[in-house]
Design a protein around this motif. Sequence first.
Motif, short mmCIF file in Angstrom:
data_model
loop_
_atom_site.label_atom_id
_atom_site.label_comp_id
_atom_site.label_asym_id
_atom_site.label_seq_id
_atom_site.Cartn_x
_atom_site.Cartn_y
_atom_site.Cartn_z
N TRP A 125 0.86 -1.26 0.03
CA TRP A 125 -0.13 0.10 0.19
C TRP A 125 0.76 1.51 -0.04
O TRP A 125 0.58 2.19 -0.58
CB TRP A 125 -1.06 0.03 1.32
N ARG A 126 1.96 1.18 0.58
CA ARG A 126 2.83 2.22 0.74
C ARG A 126 3.64 2.38 -0.50
O ARG A 126 4.00 3.50 -1.18
CB ARG A 126 3.81 2.20 1.98
N TYR A 151 0.84 1.60 -4.11
CA TYR A 151 -0.07 2.42 -4.32
C TYR A 151 0.02 3.89 -4.18
O TYR A 151 -0.55 4.83 -4.91
CB TYR A 151 -1.44 2.01 -3.25
N ARG A 152 0.94 4.39 -3.17
CA ARG A 152 1.22 5.83 -2.84
C ARG A 152 1.96 6.47 -4.16
O ARG A 152 1.96 7.45 -4.18
CB ARG A 152 1.93 5.92 -1.60
N GLU A 153 2.65 5.47 -4.97
CA GLU A 153 3.33 5.85 -5.74
C GLU A 153 2.84 6.13 -7.43
O GLU A 153 3.42 6.12 -8.31
CB GLU A 153 4.75 5.16 -6.07
N GLU A 163 -5.57 10.30 -4.96
CA GLU A 163 -6.43 11.30 -4.00
C GLU A 163 -6.39 10.52 -2.44
O GLU A 163 -6.07 11.53 -1.50
CB GLU A 163 -7.68 11.56 -4.42
N ALA A 189 -4.45 8.12 -1.47
CA ALA A 189 -3.33 7.24 -1.10
C ALA A 189 -2.75 7.22 0.37
O ALA A 189 -2.72 6.14 0.76
CB ALA A 189 -2.00 7.42 -2.20
N ASP A 190 -2.42 8.17 0.64
CA ASP A 190 -2.20 8.43 2.25
C ASP A 190 -3.30 7.73 3.09
O ASP A 190 -2.83 6.89 4.21
CB ASP A 190 -1.78 9.93 2.72
N LEU A 191 -4.48 7.96 2.95
CA LEU A 191 -5.51 7.26 3.65
C LEU A 191 -5.72 5.86 3.55
O LEU A 191 -5.96 5.17 4.43
CB LEU A 191 -6.80 8.06 3.26
N VAL A 251 -3.08 3.99 2.99
CA VAL A 251 -1.88 3.18 3.65
C VAL A 251 -2.05 3.51 4.97
O VAL A 251 -1.78 2.30 5.84
CB VAL A 251 -0.55 4.53 3.45
N ALA A 252 -2.93 4.42 5.74
CA ALA A 252 -3.09 4.32 7.25
C ALA A 252 -4.35 3.21 7.67
O ALA A 252 -4.31 2.64 8.41
CB ALA A 252 -3.60 5.84 7.48
N GLN A 253 -5.25 3.09 6.65
CA GLN A 253 -6.61 2.43 6.85
C GLN A 253 -6.18 0.89 6.76
O GLN A 253 -6.66 0.01 7.27
CB GLN A 253 -7.52 2.81 5.80
#
Length: 210
Positions: free
Chosen positions: A163-164, A167-169, A180, A182-184, A186-188
Amino acid sequence: MLSEDLIVDTSLRLIELHGAEGLSMRRLGAALGADATAVYRYFANKHQLLLALADELIGRTFAGFEPTGQWQRDLRTLAGLIHGVNLAHPRAAAVVTARVTGRPHELAAVETIIGILRGAGFTPARAVRHYHCFISLVLAFSALDSAMCSGDKAELAAETATWREVYRELPAGQYPNIAEGADLLVAQMRHSPFEATVELFLSALAARLD
């Protein structure tokens, strides 16, 4: 002295140590200090033993549970108890959660949950339907989260890192919705949404009573 309860308890321990594939009548007999044929005097086959294991987990779930008369609170409590007992025995849960035992603990559980829904004001037909949805939801999460608990830790960590690291990249032009949030994500996605999903389900049921 050999007994059904001792066989079930020992089977649970063997599954948690070796996985479902590690449970055989021969290994079980050895763990009990008895010949494997002795187990067959209590259980005709491995399938019957697994049904007994499933019923034992249900019994542990409902031990000490007392309905309060507040249906949402009671279903929330039961959801947490079912989920918790399965997580305490993740390898066994992965094997037995989908089984229908027809045994005493399961019968009492079905009667209790449908009774809670009837007490809330649902018709018999809706109570049965909502029972089916409720138990399927809770057992599905129990199986999923149990698999996460009992899986290979390195593999699970690598998948969580996806996810980090992936997905974030991703490029926003090609994946605007993922980018939009991505950070959510990673956290969720590192946490089980079990409790949040139960709350959504209970809210949906309450809306059907209005």
